[in-house]
Design a protein around this motif. Structure first.
Motif, PDB file in Angstrom:
ATOM      1  N   VAL A 152      18.970  -6.426  45.802  1.00 24.58           N
ATOM      2  CA  VAL A 152      17.993  -5.439  46.253  1.00 24.58           C
ATOM      3  C   VAL A 152      17.800  -5.586  47.755  1.00 24.58           C
ATOM      4  O   VAL A 152      17.662  -6.704  48.257  1.00 24.58           O
ATOM      5  N   THR A 153      17.803  -4.459  48.469  1.00 27.80           N
ATOM      6  CA  THR A 153      17.439  -4.484  49.882  1.00 27.80           C
ATOM      7  C   THR A 153      16.182  -3.637  50.060  1.00 27.80           C
ATOM      8  O   THR A 153      16.025  -2.598  49.415  1.00 27.80           O
ATOM      9  N   TYR A 154      15.309  -4.110  50.920  1.00 30.56           N
ATOM     10  CA  TYR A 154      14.018  -3.446  51.152  1.00 30.56           C
ATOM     11  C   TYR A 154      13.665  -3.620  52.621  1.00 30.56           C
ATOM     12  O   TYR A 154      13.866  -4.693  53.187  1.00 30.56           O
ATOM     13  N   ASN A 155      13.131  -2.571  53.224  1.00 29.92           N
ATOM     14  CA  ASN A 155      12.730  -2.635  54.623  1.00 29.92           C
ATOM     15  C   ASN A 155      11.244  -2.953  54.719  1.00 29.92           C
ATOM     16  O   ASN A 155      10.417  -2.239  54.158  1.00 29.92           O
ATOM     17  N   PHE A 156      10.930  -4.009  55.447  1.00 29.36           N
ATOM     18  CA  PHE A 156       9.552  -4.453  55.612  1.00 29.36           C
ATOM     19  C   PHE A 156       8.746  -3.414  56.383  1.00 29.36           C
ATOM     20  O   PHE A 156       9.177  -2.949  57.436  1.00 29.36           O
ATOM     21  N   GLU A 157       7.595  -3.058  55.813  1.00 28.45           N
ATOM     22  CA  GLU A 157       6.646  -2.174  56.503  1.00 28.45           C
ATOM     23  C   GLU A 157       5.432  -2.985  56.922  1.00 28.45           C
ATOM     24  O   GLU A 157       5.074  -3.033  58.080  1.00 28.45           O
ATOM     25  N   ASP A 158       4.801  -3.609  55.919  1.00 27.67           N
ATOM     26  CA  ASP A 158       3.664  -4.494  56.143  1.00 27.67           C
ATOM     27  C   ASP A 158       3.496  -5.380  54.917  1.00 27.67           C
ATOM     28  O   ASP A 158       4.154  -5.170  53.895  1.00 27.67           O
ATOM     29  N   GLU A 159       2.622  -6.382  55.012  1.00 29.71           N
ATOM     30  CA  GLU A 159       2.417  -7.350  53.924  1.00 29.71           C
ATOM     31  C   GLU A 159       1.950  -6.680  52.638  1.00 29.71           C
ATOM     32  O   GLU A 159       2.363  -7.053  51.551  1.00 29.71           O
ATOM     33  N   ILE A 160       1.074  -5.684  52.752  1.00 32.09           N
ATOM     34  CA  ILE A 160       0.519  -5.034  51.563  1.00 32.09           C
ATOM     35  C   ILE A 160       1.612  -4.276  50.809  1.00 32.09           C
ATOM     36  O   ILE A 160       1.735  -4.391  49.591  1.00 32.09           O
ATOM     37  N   ALA A 161       2.427  -3.510  51.530  1.00 27.27           N
ATOM     38  CA  ALA A 161       3.522  -2.769  50.896  1.00 27.27           C
ATOM     39  C   ALA A 161       4.515  -3.734  50.254  1.00 27.27           C
ATOM     40  O   ALA A 161       4.997  -3.496  49.135  1.00 27.27           O
ATOM     41  N   VAL A 163      24.682  -4.300  40.291  1.00 25.35           N
ATOM     42  CA  VAL A 163      24.056  -3.167  40.973  1.00 25.35           C
ATOM     43  C   VAL A 163      23.443  -3.600  42.298  1.00 25.35           C
ATOM     44  O   VAL A 163      22.853  -4.681  42.400  1.00 25.35           O
ATOM     45  N   LEU A 164      23.573  -2.737  43.290  1.00 28.89           N
ATOM     46  CA  LEU A 164      22.868  -2.859  44.561  1.00 28.89           C
ATOM     47  C   LEU A 164      21.855  -1.730  44.603  1.00 28.89           C
ATOM     48  O   LEU A 164      22.215  -0.560  44.462  1.00 28.89           O
ATOM     49  N   LEU A 165      20.578  -2.077  44.745  1.00 27.73           N
ATOM     50  CA  LEU A 165      19.507  -1.093  44.930  1.00 27.73           C
ATOM     51  C   LEU A 165      19.051  -1.179  46.376  1.00 27.73           C
ATOM     52  O   LEU A 165      18.513  -2.195  46.796  1.00 27.73           O
ATOM     53  N   CYS A 166      19.282  -0.123  47.145  1.00 30.73           N
ATOM     54  CA  CYS A 166      18.849  -0.076  48.547  1.00 30.73           C
ATOM     55  C   CYS A 166      17.617   0.808  48.639  1.00 30.73           C
ATOM     56  O   CYS A 166      17.715   2.021  48.442  1.00 30.73           O
ATOM     57  N   PHE A 167      16.492   0.199  48.935  1.00 28.91           N
ATOM     58  CA  PHE A 167      15.263   0.961  49.133  1.00 28.91           C
ATOM     59  C   PHE A 167      15.153   1.263  50.617  1.00 28.91           C
ATOM     60  O   PHE A 167      14.812   0.407  51.417  1.00 28.91           O
ATOM     61  N   LYS A 226      26.378   1.115  43.477  1.00 22.47           N
ATOM     62  CA  LYS A 226      25.496   1.088  44.640  1.00 22.47           C
ATOM     63  C   LYS A 226      24.560   2.285  44.552  1.00 22.47           C
ATOM     64  O   LYS A 226      25.026   3.428  44.467  1.00 22.47           O
ATOM     65  N   ILE A 227      23.261   2.002  44.583  1.00 19.30           N
ATOM     66  CA  ILE A 227      22.263   3.049  44.411  1.00 19.30           C
ATOM     67  C   ILE A 227      21.326   3.057  45.613  1.00 19.30           C
ATOM     68  O   ILE A 227      20.757   2.034  45.968  1.00 19.30           O
ATOM     69  N   LEU A 228      21.188   4.219  46.209  1.00 13.17           N
ATOM     70  CA  LEU A 228      20.326   4.417  47.365  1.00 13.17           C
ATOM     71  C   LEU A 228      19.030   5.063  46.896  1.00 13.17           C
ATOM     72  O   LEU A 228      19.056   6.039  46.154  1.00 13.17           O
ATOM     73  N   VAL A 229      17.903   4.509  47.329  1.00 11.79           N
ATOM     74  CA  VAL A 229      16.594   4.998  46.895  1.00 11.79           C
ATOM     75  C   VAL A 229      15.773   5.441  48.098  1.00 11.79           C
ATOM     76  O   VAL A 229      15.599   4.680  49.054  1.00 11.79           O
ATOM     77  N   ASN A 230      15.277   6.677  48.037  1.00 13.50           N
ATOM     78  CA  ASN A 230      14.404   7.244  49.077  1.00 13.50           C
ATOM     79  C   ASN A 230      14.992   7.139  50.480  1.00 13.50           C
ATOM     80  O   ASN A 230      14.343   6.686  51.415  1.00 13.50           O
ATOM     81  N   SER A 231      16.207   7.577  50.613  1.00 11.29           N
ATOM     82  CA  SER A 231      16.868   7.598  51.904  1.00 11.29           C
ATOM     83  C   SER A 231      17.924   8.686  51.870  1.00 11.29           C
ATOM     84  O   SER A 231      18.369   9.098  50.807  1.00 11.29           O
ATOM     85  N   GLU A 232      18.327   9.139  53.027  1.00  9.99           N
ATOM     86  CA  GLU A 232      19.371  10.147  53.094  1.00  9.99           C
ATOM     87  C   GLU A 232      20.722   9.468  53.249  1.00  9.99           C
ATOM     88  O   GLU A 232      20.853   8.487  53.969  1.00  9.99           O
ATOM     89  N   LEU A 233      21.696  10.021  52.560  1.00  4.24           N
ATOM     90  CA  LEU A 233      23.052   9.494  52.663  1.00  4.24           C
ATOM     91  C   LEU A 233      23.601   9.749  54.065  1.00  4.24           C
ATOM     92  O   LEU A 233      23.315  10.763  54.671  1.00  4.24           O
ATOM     93  N   THR A 234      24.401   8.814  54.527  1.00  2.38           N
ATOM     94  CA  THR A 234      25.055   8.974  55.816  1.00  2.38           C
ATOM     95  C   THR A 234      26.507   9.356  55.575  1.00  2.38           C
ATOM     96  O   THR A 234      27.002   9.292  54.462  1.00  2.38           O
ATOM     97  N   GLU A 257       5.250   2.780  42.241  1.00  2.00           N
ATOM     98  CA  GLU A 257       5.664   4.030  41.596  1.00  2.00           C
ATOM     99  C   GLU A 257       7.153   4.317  41.820  1.00  2.00           C
ATOM    100  O   GLU A 257       7.825   4.830  40.925  1.00  2.00           O
ATOM    101  N   VAL A 258       7.660   3.985  42.987  1.00  2.00           N
ATOM    102  CA  VAL A 258       9.076   4.199  43.281  1.00  2.00           C
ATOM    103  C   VAL A 258       9.935   3.326  42.362  1.00  2.00           C
ATOM    104  O   VAL A 258      10.914   3.797  41.775  1.00  2.00           O
ATOM    105  N   ILE A 259       9.555   2.068  42.213  1.00  2.00           N
ATOM    106  CA  ILE A 259      10.305   1.162  41.336  1.00  2.00           C
ATOM    107  C   ILE A 259      10.269   1.669  39.899  1.00  2.00           C
ATOM    108  O   ILE A 259      11.291   1.697  39.208  1.00  2.00           O
ATOM    109  N   HIS A 260       9.092   2.093  39.446  1.00  2.00           N
ATOM    110  CA  HIS A 260       8.960   2.627  38.088  1.00  2.00           C
ATOM    111  C   HIS A 260       9.877   3.846  37.912  1.00  2.00           C
ATOM    112  O   HIS A 260      10.577   3.965  36.904  1.00  2.00           O
TER     113      HIS A 260
END
Length: 162
Positions: free
Chosen positions: A15-24, A94-98, A117-125, A143-146
């Motif tokens: 799983v890859t995830y981009n850090f926004e803040d501690e709460i997210a 599986v790779l889940l890219c958030f 490879k699965i891209l989540v909430n992003s536009e394909l390049t 909610e996104v994970i669900h």
């Protein structure tokens, strides 16, 4: 049907995830933990991409999470974190890219054997090599994970993806 689904056939997950803040991040971890507790997944690696100004040592430690920043790469783009480099040499179902995956990390996992490879909430390049793109109407990590899990439960793992 769940047993024959993509979600029901995942034993190893990257799983890859981009850090926004501690709460997210906390909400993301909570949602992912709940989903994984009810799954067949045996091995999980989570790579959280952090921007340059974030002190990774101040972030909540978690045994499944590797915090990854632009400073974690050598001049030639190699990973300085030898443990993470070793982990991503292993194959994954599986790779889940958030969100958008940064170019250094993308290059680091390019040699990793990944079945889907699965891209989540992003536009394909243009150079995208993803098998599936999922977009949730929600921005809430939980909610996104669900949404992702419920969608992957509905897709037959043995049918070719369009």
């Amino acid at each position: 049907m769940i047993k024959d689904s993509i979600w029901g056939n995942i034993n190893s997950l990257l799983v890859t995830y981009n850090f926004e803040d501690e709460i997210a991040l906390k909400n993301f971890r909570k949602g992912l933990d709940e989903a994984l507790n009810e799954s067949t997944v045996e091995r999980v690696i989570i790579i959280v991409s952090t921007p340059k100004g974030i002190d990774k040592n101040m972030l909540s430690p978690h045994f499944l999470i590797y915090y990854n920043s632009p400073n974690d790469y050598s001049f030639f783009g190699g990973l300085k974190d030898h443990q993470l480099a070793s982990e991503i040499k292993k194959p994954f179902d599986v790779l889940l890219c958030f969100g958008v995956i940064n170019k250094h990390l993308k290059n680091a996992i390019k040699q990793t054997s990944i079945n889907k490879k699965i891209l989540v909430n992003s536009e394909l390049t243009e150079d995208s090599s993803y098998d599936l793109e999922l977009n949730s109407a929600s921005d809430s990590p939980n909610e996104v994970i669900h949404f992702v899990v419920e969608t992957l439960k509905k897709i037959n793992a043995h049918e070719p993806q369009i």
